[in-house]
Write a protein that holds these residues in place. Structure first.
Motif, short mmCIF file in Angstrom:
data_model
loop_
_atom_site.label_atom_id
_atom_site.label_comp_id
_atom_site.label_asym_id
_atom_site.label_seq_id
_atom_site.Cartn_x
_atom_site.Cartn_y
_atom_site.Cartn_z
N ASN A 106 0.82 -1.21 0.00
CA ASN A 106 0.00 0.00 0.00
C ASN A 106 0.86 1.27 0.00
OD1 ASN A 106 -2.81 -1.27 0.59
ND2 ASN A 106 -1.47 -2.14 2.17
N PRO A 107 1.72 1.43 -0.98
CA PRO A 107 2.59 2.63 -0.99
C PRO A 107 1.81 3.93 -1.15
CG PRO A 107 2.76 1.46 -3.07
CD PRO A 107 1.98 0.56 -2.14
N VAL A 108 0.71 3.90 -1.90
CA VAL A 108 -0.10 5.11 -2.08
C VAL A 108 -0.75 5.50 -0.76
CG1 VAL A 108 -2.05 6.14 -3.30
CG2 VAL A 108 -0.50 4.61 -4.52
N LEU A 109 -1.26 4.49 -0.04
CA LEU A 109 -1.85 4.76 1.28
C LEU A 109 -0.78 5.30 2.23
CD1 LEU A 109 -4.13 4.62 3.35
CD2 LEU A 109 -3.52 2.22 3.76
N ALA A 110 0.42 4.72 2.16
CA ALA A 110 1.52 5.19 3.01
C ALA A 110 1.85 6.64 2.69
CB ALA A 110 2.74 4.30 2.81
N ALA A 111 1.88 6.98 1.40
CA ALA A 111 2.16 8.36 1.00
C ALA A 111 1.06 9.29 1.49
CB ALA A 111 2.27 8.45 -0.52
N LEU A 112 -0.19 8.83 1.40
CA LEU A 112 -1.31 9.65 1.87
C LEU A 112 -1.21 9.89 3.37
CD1 LEU A 112 -4.03 11.06 1.42
CD2 LEU A 112 -5.13 8.83 1.73
N LEU A 113 -0.94 8.83 4.13
CA LEU A 113 -0.83 8.97 5.58
C LEU A 113 0.35 9.87 5.96
CD1 LEU A 113 -1.58 5.30 6.74
CD2 LEU A 113 -3.11 7.29 6.83
N GLY A 114 1.47 9.68 5.24
CA GLY A 114 2.66 10.49 5.52
C GLY A 114 2.41 11.97 5.28
N THR A 115 1.72 12.28 4.19
CA THR A 115 1.48 13.69 3.87
C THR A 115 0.32 14.28 4.70
OG1 THR A 115 0.26 12.87 1.93
CG2 THR A 115 2.49 13.72 1.57
#
Length: 272
Positions: free
Chosen positions: A8-17
Motif C-alpha cells: 500500500n505505498p499510495v496509502l503510506a504516501a497519503l498517511l505520511g502527507t
C-alpha cells in the motif's frame, strides 16, 4: 514493522502527507494563543525549514536517485542532473505564471490578477508545499519498488518515513511563520489560521500523485527522485533563505538552517 508499505505505498504516501499537513495546521494554530512572534524566532524558524529541506533533498532524494541509477545501469550524473534541473524549472514556471503574493514582502508575482490578497497568499503558500508533498510521495513509491526483505528495502522505507517526519517537523514552524504575521497585520485569528493550515493541504494531493507516478513509471524513478529534490531546492533558494535574511538577525537564521540540516540528516541516517 513497515512491510505493509510494499502493498500500500499510495496509502503510506497519503498517511505520511496527512501527517505533514497536520503539523502545518498545529503550527498555524499558534496564532490563537500568541499574537506575535519575535523577529529572531521568526528568522530562526525560516532558517530551520530551509536546513531541513536542503538535507532532505540530498539524503532522501538525490542520493537514492544516484544509487538507483547506478544499480539499473543508467547514467547517474545524467539522471540526477536532468531531474534536478527539471524540478527547479517546473517550480520556476509555476512561480512565473501563477498569480501569488510573498508572505513577508507582500510582493506580487506571476501574471497580473485582480484576485483578493488572501487568495494570492494562499496560492503562494500552496506553490511552496507542492514539492514537499511530491517528495514524500515519490519516496514511498520508490520504497515499494525495492525488493522486500532486503537491506536496501529497509533503508528505502526508513528514508521515506524519515522524510515525512522531517517535512512534518519543519512544517510546524512554517505554519506559524505564515499565520502569526498575518494576524499581526490585523487579519482575524481564524482567517490567519485557515490560510496557514491551507499551506499544507496540497501535500496529501501531491503525495498521492508522486507515489502513483513512482509506481507506474519505475524506469524514470531516478529522474523522479531528482526532480523532487530540484523542486525543493528551488523553493529554498528562491524563498526561504532570502526571506530569512531580510532582517538584522541573519545569524539566527543561519544557525537555524544548520540545526535543521542536522535534524533531517540524523533522521535519515537513523531510520534509513
Amino acid at each position: 514493522m513497515f512491510d505493509w508499505i510494499y502493498a500500500n505505498p499510495v496509502l503510506a504516501a497519503l498517511l505520511g502527507t496527512l501527517f505533514t499537513w497536520g503539523l502545518t495546521a498545529a503550527g498555524s494554530a499558534l496564532v490563537f494563543p500568541f499574537a506575535n512572534v519575535s523577529k529572531k524566532l521568526f528568522n530562526g524558524l525560516l532558517g530551520f525549514s530551509a536546513g531541513v529541506m536542503i538535507a532532505a533533498s540530498f539524503w532522501s532524494l538525490l542520493n537514492p536517485a544516484i544509487i538507483l541509477a547506478e544499480e539499473t545501469g543508467m547514467n547517474p550524473v545524467l539522471q540526477a542532473s536532468l531531474g534536478f534541473l527539471s524540478g527547479g524549472l517546473f517550480i520556476l514556471l509555476i512561480d512565473r505564471y501563477l498569480p501569488h503574493m510573498h508572505v513577508m514582502t507582500k510582493h506580487e508575482e506571476g501574471v497580473k490578477s485582480s484576485w483578493h490578497r488572501s487568495v494570492l497568499l494562499v496560492l503562494a503558500i500552496t506553490l511552496h508545499n507542492i514539492p514537499e508533498g511530491l517528495a514524500v510521495g515519490v519516496a514511498f513509491g520508490y520504497a515499494a519498488t525495492v525488493a522486500g526483505g532486503s537491506t536496501a528495502a529497509a533503508a528505502a522505507i526508513g528514508g521515506a518515513v524519515a522524510l515525512a517526519i522531517g517535512i512534518g517537523i519543519q512544517n510546524f514552524p512554517e505554519g506559524a511563520a505564515v499565520s502569526v504575521p498575518l494576524r499581526r497585520e490585523g487579519m482575524s485569528k481564524t482567517k490567519a489560521f485557515m490560510i496557514g493550515q491551507f499551506s499544507g493541504m496540497v501535500e496529501p494531493i501531491a503525495g498521492v500523485v508522486g507515489a502513483l507516478l513512482a509506481i507506474s513509471m519505475q524506469t524514470i524513478l531516478p529522474f523522479s527522485l531528482s526532480f523532487a529534490a530540484g523542486a525543493m531546492i528551488y523553493v529554498v533558494v528562491e524563498e526561504l533563505i532570502p526571506e530569512s535574511q531580510m532582517m538584522e538577525t541573519t545569524k539566527i537564521a543561519t544557525i537555524g538552517a544548520m540545526v535543521g540540516f542536522v535534524v533531517m540528516m540524523t533522521l535519515d541516517v537513523a531510520l534509513g
